[in-house]
Design a protein around this motif. Sequence first.
Motif, PDB file in Angstrom:
ATOM      1  N   ALA A   1       1.053   9.381   6.490  1.00 38.27           N
ATOM      2  CA  ALA A   1       1.949   9.734   7.599  1.00 38.27           C
ATOM      3  C   ALA A   1       3.390   8.952   7.868  1.00 38.27           C
ATOM      4  O   ALA A   1       4.375   9.473   8.244  1.00 38.27           O
ATOM      5  N   ASP A   2       3.184   7.654   7.540  1.00 37.53           N
ATOM      6  CA  ASP A   2       4.330   6.771   7.404  1.00 37.53           C
ATOM      7  C   ASP A   2       5.399   7.266   6.461  1.00 37.53           C
ATOM      8  O   ASP A   2       6.562   7.506   6.778  1.00 37.53           O
ATOM      9  N   LEU A   3       4.849   7.690   5.405  1.00 36.91           N
ATOM     10  CA  LEU A   3       5.829   8.237   4.301  1.00 36.91           C
ATOM     11  C   LEU A   3       6.437   9.528   4.592  1.00 36.91           C
ATOM     12  O   LEU A   3       7.488   9.807   4.399  1.00 36.91           O
ATOM     13  N   GLU A   4       5.529  10.354   5.367  1.00 36.69           N
ATOM     14  CA  GLU A   4       6.056  11.693   5.628  1.00 36.69           C
ATOM     15  C   GLU A   4       7.235  11.561   6.818  1.00 36.69           C
ATOM     16  O   GLU A   4       8.354  12.085   6.709  1.00 36.69           O
ATOM     17  N   GLU A   5       6.861  10.678   7.767  1.00 35.75           N
ATOM     18  CA  GLU A   5       7.815  10.396   8.704  1.00 35.75           C
ATOM     19  C   GLU A   5       9.209   9.764   8.236  1.00 35.75           C
ATOM     20  O   GLU A   5      10.258  10.234   8.858  1.00 35.75           O
ATOM     21  N   ALA A   6       9.052   8.939   7.255  1.00 32.44           N
ATOM     22  CA  ALA A   6      10.399   8.270   6.737  1.00 32.44           C
ATOM     23  C   ALA A   6      11.067   9.285   5.689  1.00 32.44           C
ATOM     24  O   ALA A   6      12.032   8.874   5.401  1.00 32.44           O
ATOM     25  N   GLY A   7      10.504  10.525   5.605  1.00 31.50           N
ATOM     26  CA  GLY A   7      11.069  11.283   4.809  1.00 31.50           C
ATOM     27  C   GLY A   7      10.815  11.162   3.099  1.00 31.50           C
ATOM     28  O   GLY A   7      11.568  11.699   2.443  1.00 31.50           O
ATOM     29  N   TYR A   8      10.034  10.364   2.807  1.00 31.73           N
ATOM     30  CA  TYR A   8       9.962   9.966   1.232  1.00 31.73           C
ATOM     31  C   TYR A   8       8.917  11.255   0.769  1.00 31.73           C
ATOM     32  O   TYR A   8       9.017  11.379  -0.536  1.00 31.73           O
ATOM     33  N   LEU A   9       8.159  11.929   1.615  1.00 28.07           N
ATOM     34  CA  LEU A   9       7.240  13.057   1.052  1.00 28.07           C
ATOM     35  C   LEU A   9       7.076  14.016   1.887  1.00 28.07           C
ATOM     36  O   LEU A   9       7.297  13.905   3.254  1.00 28.07           O
ATOM     37  N   SER A  10       6.718  14.988   1.620  1.00 22.47           N
ATOM     38  CA  SER A  10       6.182  16.365   2.464  1.00 22.47           C
ATOM     39  C   SER A  10       4.883  16.641   1.914  1.00 22.47           C
ATOM     40  O   SER A  10       4.659  16.576   0.757  1.00 22.47           O
TER      41      SER A  10
ATOM     42  N   SER B   1       0.860  -1.398   0.154  1.00 23.67           N
ATOM     43  CA  SER B   1      -0.053  -0.016  -0.059  1.00 23.67           C
ATOM     44  C   SER B   1       0.899   1.214   0.031  1.00 23.67           C
ATOM     45  O   SER B   1       0.622   2.299  -0.632  1.00 23.67           O
ATOM     46  N   HIS B   2       2.136   1.182   0.444  1.00 19.55           N
ATOM     47  CA  HIS B   2       2.976   2.213   0.807  1.00 19.55           C
ATOM     48  C   HIS B   2       3.223   2.774  -0.636  1.00 19.55           C
ATOM     49  O   HIS B   2       3.472   3.808  -1.051  1.00 19.55           O
ATOM     50  N   ALA B   3       3.919   1.669  -1.548  1.00 12.50           N
ATOM     51  CA  ALA B   3       4.360   1.698  -2.632  1.00 12.50           C
ATOM     52  C   ALA B   3       3.181   2.527  -3.740  1.00 12.50           C
ATOM     53  O   ALA B   3       3.534   3.390  -4.497  1.00 12.50           O
ATOM     54  N   ARG B   4       1.968   2.030  -3.498  1.00 11.92           N
ATOM     55  CA  ARG B   4       0.879   2.300  -4.239  1.00 11.92           C
ATOM     56  C   ARG B   4       0.584   3.820  -4.129  1.00 11.92           C
ATOM     57  O   ARG B   4       0.073   4.483  -4.941  1.00 11.92           O
ATOM     58  N   VAL B   5       0.421   4.238  -2.795  1.00  9.12           N
ATOM     59  CA  VAL B   5      -0.003   5.421  -2.350  1.00  9.12           C
ATOM     60  C   VAL B   5       1.240   6.491  -2.836  1.00  9.12           C
ATOM     61  O   VAL B   5       0.827   7.644  -3.521  1.00  9.12           O
TER      62      VAL B   5
ATOM     63  N   ARG C   1      -6.595  14.197  -3.380  1.00  6.61           N
ATOM     64  CA  ARG C   1      -7.398  14.267  -1.969  1.00  6.61           C
ATOM     65  C   ARG C   1      -7.035  12.529  -1.425  1.00  6.61           C
ATOM     66  O   ARG C   1      -7.218  11.516  -2.387  1.00  6.61           O
ATOM     67  N   ILE C   2      -7.116  12.587  -0.113  1.00  4.46           N
ATOM     68  CA  ILE C   2      -7.014  11.354   0.435  1.00  4.46           C
ATOM     69  C   ILE C   2      -8.434  10.500  -0.123  1.00  4.46           C
ATOM     70  O   ILE C   2      -8.114   9.300  -0.292  1.00  4.46           O
ATOM     71  N   ARG C   3      -9.409  11.222  -0.192  1.00  2.00           N
ATOM     72  CA  ARG C   3     -10.696  10.631  -0.550  1.00  2.00           C
ATOM     73  C   ARG C   3     -10.473   9.859  -2.007  1.00  2.00           C
ATOM     74  O   ARG C   3     -10.837   8.842  -2.216  1.00  2.00           O
ATOM     75  N   ASP C   4      -9.644  10.530  -2.811  1.00  2.00           N
ATOM     76  CA  ASP C   4      -9.746  10.224  -3.994  1.00  2.00           C
ATOM     77  C   ASP C   4      -8.759   8.975  -4.158  1.00  2.00           C
ATOM     78  O   ASP C   4      -8.712   8.240  -5.048  1.00  2.00           O
ATOM     79  N   LEU C   5      -7.764   9.377  -3.499  1.00  2.00           N
ATOM     80  CA  LEU C   5      -6.580   8.285  -3.534  1.00  2.00           C
ATOM     81  C   LEU C   5      -7.214   6.804  -2.868  1.00  2.00           C
ATOM     82  O   LEU C   5      -6.848   5.849  -3.370  1.00  2.00           O
ATOM     83  N   ALA C   6      -7.983   6.844  -1.897  1.00  2.00           N
ATOM     84  CA  ALA C   6      -8.599   5.776  -1.179  1.00  2.00           C
ATOM     85  C   ALA C   6      -9.192   4.848  -2.431  1.00  2.00           C
ATOM     86  O   ALA C   6      -9.283   3.811  -2.490  1.00  2.00           O
TER      87      ALA C   6
ATOM     88  N   THR D   1      -6.572   4.101   5.979  1.00  2.00           N
ATOM     89  CA  THR D   1      -5.401   3.545   5.663  1.00  2.00           C
ATOM     90  C   THR D   1      -4.548   4.512   4.849  1.00  2.00           C
ATOM     91  O   THR D   1      -3.321   4.490   4.889  1.00  2.00           O
ATOM     92  N   VAL D   2      -5.149   5.326   3.770  1.00  2.00           N
ATOM     93  CA  VAL D   2      -4.446   6.207   2.920  1.00  2.00           C
ATOM     94  C   VAL D   2      -3.786   7.135   4.105  1.00  2.00           C
ATOM     95  O   VAL D   2      -2.513   7.417   3.992  1.00  2.00           O
ATOM     96  N   GLN D   3      -4.337   7.698   5.040  1.00  2.00           N
ATOM     97  CA  GLN D   3      -4.078   8.730   5.993  1.00  2.00           C
ATOM     98  C   GLN D   3      -2.615   8.029   6.695  1.00  2.00           C
ATOM     99  O   GLN D   3      -1.738   8.747   6.840  1.00  2.00           O
ATOM    100  N   ALA D   4      -2.730   6.813   7.264  1.00  2.00           N
ATOM    101  CA  ALA D   4      -1.928   6.415   7.824  1.00  2.00           C
ATOM    102  C   ALA D   4      -0.650   6.149   7.030  1.00  2.00           C
ATOM    103  O   ALA D   4       0.766   6.283   7.522  1.00  2.00           O
ATOM    104  N   VAL D   5      -0.577   5.576   5.770  1.00  2.00           N
ATOM    105  CA  VAL D   5       0.223   5.720   4.664  1.00  2.00           C
ATOM    106  C   VAL D   5       0.948   6.689   4.549  1.00  2.00           C
ATOM    107  O   VAL D   5       2.222   6.830   4.735  1.00  2.00           O
TER     108      VAL D   5
END
Length: 128
Positions: free
Chosen positions: A51-60, A16-20, A31-36, A45-49
């Motif tokens: 957040a994970d990607l931001e925390e890991a530095g992959y996106l801002s 899911s992380h790669a797909r998001v 938008r999160i709704r559209d991604l979902a 799930t999209v919100q959590a992913v």
Amino acid sequence: MEEAPGPRSTWTFLTSHARVLSAISRDPWARIRDLAVALQLTERTVQAVIADLEEAGYLSRTREGRRNKYELRGGQFRHPAEEHRDIAPLLDILATPPHLTGDDSGANDGARPESGRQESVDADGRMS
């Protein structure tokens, strides 16, 4: 006569992380709704992913008006077997609009009326 057994499990090649991350690389204004909906995930799930990607530095994420705009920062794969490899080439492949690959799945091609251009990740993992 016995039937052949079906697949042992239902799994997908990408997480899911790669797909998001791939979907955001195609449309930084998504938008999160559209991604979902597009990724067949829940909004939570999209919100959590994200957040994970931001925390890991992959996106801002920056707020522009009433919308979030995401910026890919690039980076390396997280698994020890690939940790020395950059994610940019994979994102380039996944971000290619379906009409250029022959895929008619109806996925979003990343065109946004606001910007009129599509951004991609360069070899250093930065958006261009």
